[in-house]
Design a protein around this motif. Sequence first.
Motif, PDB file in Angstrom:
ATOM      1  N   THR A  52     -11.468   6.651  10.171  1.00 48.96           N
ATOM      2  CA  THR A  52     -12.451   6.498   9.110  1.00 48.96           C
ATOM      3  C   THR A  52     -12.196   7.579   8.066  1.00 48.96           C
ATOM      4  O   THR A  52     -12.025   8.749   8.410  1.00 48.96           O
ATOM      5  CB  THR A  52     -13.891   6.655   9.640  1.00 48.96           C
ATOM      6  N   ARG A  53     -12.184   7.173   6.812  1.00 50.53           N
ATOM      7  CA  ARG A  53     -12.161   8.148   5.710  1.00 50.53           C
ATOM      8  C   ARG A  53     -13.188   7.705   4.682  1.00 50.53           C
ATOM      9  O   ARG A  53     -13.198   6.547   4.267  1.00 50.53           O
ATOM     10  CB  ARG A  53     -10.780   8.255   5.067  1.00 50.53           C
ATOM     11  N   TYR A  54     -14.063   8.615   4.287  1.00 49.47           N
ATOM     12  CA  TYR A  54     -14.967   8.301   3.183  1.00 49.47           C
ATOM     13  C   TYR A  54     -15.056   9.469   2.221  1.00 49.47           C
ATOM     14  O   TYR A  54     -14.782  10.611   2.562  1.00 49.47           O
ATOM     15  CB  TYR A  54     -16.336   7.820   3.657  1.00 49.47           C
ATOM     16  N   ILE A  55     -15.417   9.137   0.983  1.00 47.57           N
ATOM     17  CA  ILE A  55     -15.584  10.126  -0.074  1.00 47.57           C
ATOM     18  C   ILE A  55     -17.071  10.276  -0.330  1.00 47.57           C
ATOM     19  O   ILE A  55     -17.822   9.294  -0.358  1.00 47.57           O
ATOM     20  CB  ILE A  55     -14.816   9.712  -1.351  1.00 47.57           C
ATOM     21  N   LEU A  56     -17.522  11.526  -0.509  1.00 50.13           N
ATOM     22  CA  LEU A  56     -18.946  11.823  -0.517  1.00 50.13           C
ATOM     23  C   LEU A  56     -19.286  12.794  -1.644  1.00 50.13           C
ATOM     24  O   LEU A  56     -18.675  13.864  -1.761  1.00 50.13           O
ATOM     25  CB  LEU A  56     -19.332  12.439   0.829  1.00 50.13           C
ATOM     26  N   LYS A  79       0.834  -1.198   0.000  1.00 47.95           N
ATOM     27  CA  LYS A  79       0.000   0.000   0.000  1.00 47.95           C
ATOM     28  C   LYS A  79       0.871   1.251   0.000  1.00 47.95           C
ATOM     29  O   LYS A  79       1.812   1.380   0.766  1.00 47.95           O
ATOM     30  CB  LYS A  79      -0.912   0.010   1.218  1.00 47.95           C
ATOM     31  N   ARG A  80       0.534   2.182  -0.885  1.00 42.24           N
ATOM     32  CA  ARG A  80       1.186   3.482  -0.909  1.00 42.24           C
ATOM     33  C   ARG A  80       0.240   4.530  -0.360  1.00 42.24           C
ATOM     34  O   ARG A  80      -0.974   4.364  -0.394  1.00 42.24           O
ATOM     35  CB  ARG A  80       1.593   3.849  -2.337  1.00 42.24           C
ATOM     36  N   ALA A  81       0.796   5.638   0.154  1.00 42.09           N
ATOM     37  CA  ALA A  81      -0.038   6.735   0.623  1.00 42.09           C
ATOM     38  C   ALA A  81      -0.938   7.196  -0.509  1.00 42.09           C
ATOM     39  O   ALA A  81      -0.489   7.403  -1.628  1.00 42.09           O
ATOM     40  CB  ALA A  81       0.843   7.885   1.113  1.00 42.09           C
ATOM     41  N   GLY A  82      -2.203   7.330  -0.201  1.00 38.34           N
ATOM     42  CA  GLY A  82      -3.147   7.753  -1.226  1.00 38.34           C
ATOM     43  C   GLY A  82      -3.825   6.615  -1.941  1.00 38.34           C
ATOM     44  O   GLY A  82      -4.631   6.846  -2.837  1.00 38.34           O
ATOM     45  N   GLU A  83      -3.545   5.365  -1.551  1.00 38.57           N
ATOM     46  CA  GLU A  83      -4.239   4.206  -2.120  1.00 38.57           C
ATOM     47  C   GLU A  83      -5.161   3.604  -1.067  1.00 38.57           C
ATOM     48  O   GLU A  83      -4.918   3.728   0.135  1.00 38.57           O
ATOM     49  CB  GLU A  83      -3.253   3.145  -2.614  1.00 38.57           C
ATOM     50  N   TYR A  84      -6.222   2.946  -1.516  1.00 37.41           N
ATOM     51  CA  TYR A  84      -7.241   2.418  -0.618  1.00 37.41           C
ATOM     52  C   TYR A  84      -7.538   0.965  -0.972  1.00 37.41           C
ATOM     53  O   TYR A  84      -8.579   0.645  -1.550  1.00 37.41           O
ATOM     54  CB  TYR A  84      -8.499   3.289  -0.701  1.00 37.41           C
ATOM     55  N   PRO A  85      -6.632   0.036  -0.632  1.00 35.76           N
ATOM     56  CA  PRO A  85      -6.794  -1.366  -1.046  1.00 35.76           C
ATOM     57  C   PRO A  85      -7.988  -2.053  -0.411  1.00 35.76           C
ATOM     58  O   PRO A  85      -8.500  -3.025  -0.958  1.00 35.76           O
ATOM     59  CB  PRO A  85      -5.480  -2.010  -0.601  1.00 35.76           C
ATOM     60  N   MET A  86      -8.475  -1.574   0.746  1.00 30.90           N
ATOM     61  CA  MET A  86      -9.580  -2.248   1.404  1.00 30.90           C
ATOM     62  C   MET A  86     -10.900  -2.067   0.665  1.00 30.90           C
ATOM     63  O   MET A  86     -11.870  -2.750   0.959  1.00 30.90           O
ATOM     64  CB  MET A  86      -9.723  -1.728   2.843  1.00 30.90           C
ATOM     65  N   VAL A  87     -10.951  -1.153  -0.298  1.00 31.96           N
ATOM     66  CA  VAL A  87     -12.178  -0.957  -1.053  1.00 31.96           C
ATOM     67  C   VAL A  87     -12.524  -2.209  -1.850  1.00 31.96           C
ATOM     68  O   VAL A  87     -13.684  -2.621  -1.942  1.00 31.96           O
ATOM     69  CB  VAL A  87     -12.050   0.264  -1.984  1.00 31.96           C
ATOM     70  N   MET A 127     -16.970   4.169   1.564  1.00 34.05           N
ATOM     71  CA  MET A 127     -16.014   4.070   2.673  1.00 34.05           C
ATOM     72  C   MET A 127     -14.652   3.666   2.116  1.00 34.05           C
ATOM     73  O   MET A 127     -14.519   2.618   1.474  1.00 34.05           O
ATOM     74  CB  MET A 127     -16.488   3.030   3.680  1.00 34.05           C
ATOM     75  N   LEU A 128     -13.631   4.489   2.389  1.00 31.80           N
ATOM     76  CA  LEU A 128     -12.276   4.219   1.918  1.00 31.80           C
ATOM     77  C   LEU A 128     -11.430   3.524   2.985  1.00 31.80           C
ATOM     78  O   LEU A 128     -10.608   2.662   2.665  1.00 31.80           O
ATOM     79  CB  LEU A 128     -11.600   5.515   1.480  1.00 31.80           C
ATOM     80  N   GLU A 129     -11.618   3.910   4.231  1.00 33.96           N
ATOM     81  CA  GLU A 129     -10.858   3.329   5.344  1.00 33.96           C
ATOM     82  C   GLU A 129     -11.741   3.283   6.583  1.00 33.96           C
ATOM     83  O   GLU A 129     -12.653   4.099   6.740  1.00 33.96           O
ATOM     84  CB  GLU A 129      -9.619   4.180   5.670  1.00 33.96           C
ATOM     85  N   GLY A 130     -11.428   2.332   7.473  1.00 34.57           N
ATOM     86  CA  GLY A 130     -12.050   2.308   8.784  1.00 34.57           C
ATOM     87  C   GLY A 130     -13.432   1.689   8.812  1.00 34.57           C
ATOM     88  O   GLY A 130     -13.879   1.028   7.875  1.00 34.57           O
ATOM     89  N   ALA A 145     -14.826  -0.328   5.343  1.00 38.52           N
ATOM     90  CA  ALA A 145     -14.177   0.024   4.077  1.00 38.52           C
ATOM     91  C   ALA A 145     -14.708  -0.854   2.959  1.00 38.52           C
ATOM     92  O   ALA A 145     -14.812  -2.069   3.088  1.00 38.52           O
ATOM     93  CB  ALA A 145     -12.658  -0.136   4.209  1.00 38.52           C
ATOM     94  N   GLY A 146     -15.071  -0.222   1.847  1.00 39.46           N
ATOM     95  CA  GLY A 146     -15.635  -0.933   0.718  1.00 39.46           C
ATOM     96  C   GLY A 146     -17.143  -0.814   0.618  1.00 39.46           C
ATOM     97  O   GLY A 146     -17.710  -1.076  -0.441  1.00 39.46           O
ATOM     98  N   ASP A 147     -17.813  -0.403   1.701  1.00 42.51           N
ATOM     99  CA  ASP A 147     -19.262  -0.240   1.674  1.00 42.51           C
ATOM    100  C   ASP A 147     -19.628   1.075   0.985  1.00 42.51           C
ATOM    101  O   ASP A 147     -18.940   2.086   1.144  1.00 42.51           O
ATOM    102  CB  ASP A 147     -19.837  -0.242   3.092  1.00 42.51           C
ATOM    103  N   ALA A 148     -20.731   1.072   0.264  1.00 34.44           N
ATOM    104  CA  ALA A 148     -21.230   2.268  -0.410  1.00 34.44           C
ATOM    105  C   ALA A 148     -22.639   2.567   0.081  1.00 34.44           C
ATOM    106  O   ALA A 148     -23.418   1.648   0.375  1.00 34.44           O
ATOM    107  CB  ALA A 148     -21.230   2.080  -1.927  1.00 34.44           C
TER     108      ALA A 148
END
Length: 411
Positions: free
Chosen positions: A380-384, A105-113, A339-342, A358-361
């Motif tokens: 927790t990080r999510y995009i909205l 994993k690199r910073a700025g990537e969200y593998p758990m999605v 959900m991106l993280e957490g 993470a991975g839920d929409a």
Amino acid sequence: LLPQQIPPNRMSRVSASFVPASSSAFLLVRHPKARASTTTAHQRRCRAAASAARHPTQLTPTVNKITTSSHKFSPMAMAGGSGSSDHAMSAKRAREEPAAPAAGKRAGEYPMVLRPGPRGEGLPGLTRSVYERDHALITPESRVWCGLPGWAAGKHSAAYLASPQMPGAIFSMCLVRMDARCTAGKCLPGVERFIFLIEGEVEGFYKDAFGDVPNMLQPFKLEAGKKEYAYFPAGTTHTTHGFSTETGAVVLMFEQVYRPHPVVAPSAGTNTNGPVPRVFIGNVDEQPMIDPGAPEVFGLRKLLPLSVEYDFNIHIMDFEPGQFLHCNEMHYNQHGMLMLEGQGIYRLGETKWYHVRAGDAIYMAPYVPQWYAALEPGRTRYILYKDTYRDPLQSGSAGIVHPSAPCAASK
């Protein structure tokens, strides 16, 4: 087996969990060398459970340090609803040990999605997904992958997480897996597009008639930790774009029919007498952190300019464990969220509470009550998605389109 029946030398190898049953509780214990189920064994388990329900004070074992006198159950163990000791023990380990980053994993990537890990839902047909009148929760096991028109055939797959088929929605939200050497398709006429990088790298070009270098093809590249997202206005007005990947990538894509602002809308047949949205390519951490206002404490970044040319915005919201929304929000704006993280608890509607990870929409229709609280072990990080800077009469069922909008002639 009751706790006092477990041999001391086997205690450390026994898994246990409590399952609440009305006002009392009983203990489920699985011995590591338990034999196959028989009628006699089944009867013993029934008698043990019944005895436990009648005498809850006897259930104070040292296994996993769980007590029933105070009825304090771990939120991490109970929120998932699986009732297994694995949940409780993993939560305990998470509190004691910092979470290790995912391999590669690199910073700025969200593998758990795309790889959320074991969720305890092993039965065929079992899902946490829910579709209600005013909201929807779509979890990874319910995604249905399909092809997109105009995209490289056989080199991609897409799963729609929200679309206008949902009540009140005027946008679409789509998760796209791009294989190596996949090329993206064009937008429909009058449609604007926002892409957010989940994994990998994509590169492409755009031409903006009102950009710094008008009508010249400009290259761009999205990669983790650098430029991570891009917005492209409706192509039939003044912008064209395209993108592809050489090594493979995953992107989250939002699209909707552009709605010009009535105050600044260009006159019919022209595109020169009012502000229009511009191509915007950015990095999440480059955007300023916005104070949401007391008593709210979450982190908020808005990824697009705060001006009337843009008829929606994309928010990145961060919560540390234990932080929550103080306001149970109700508004005309609609949301599409990934959900991106957490993990945490989302309240939607009048009585629905969901454990989300993470991975839920989630799709939230206008005026649905909504509230969130973050759980351990990490951020927790999510995009909205949020529609903005438009009168409510231009949204939802009203469906009013300004006469100068690119799609007006086809209506």
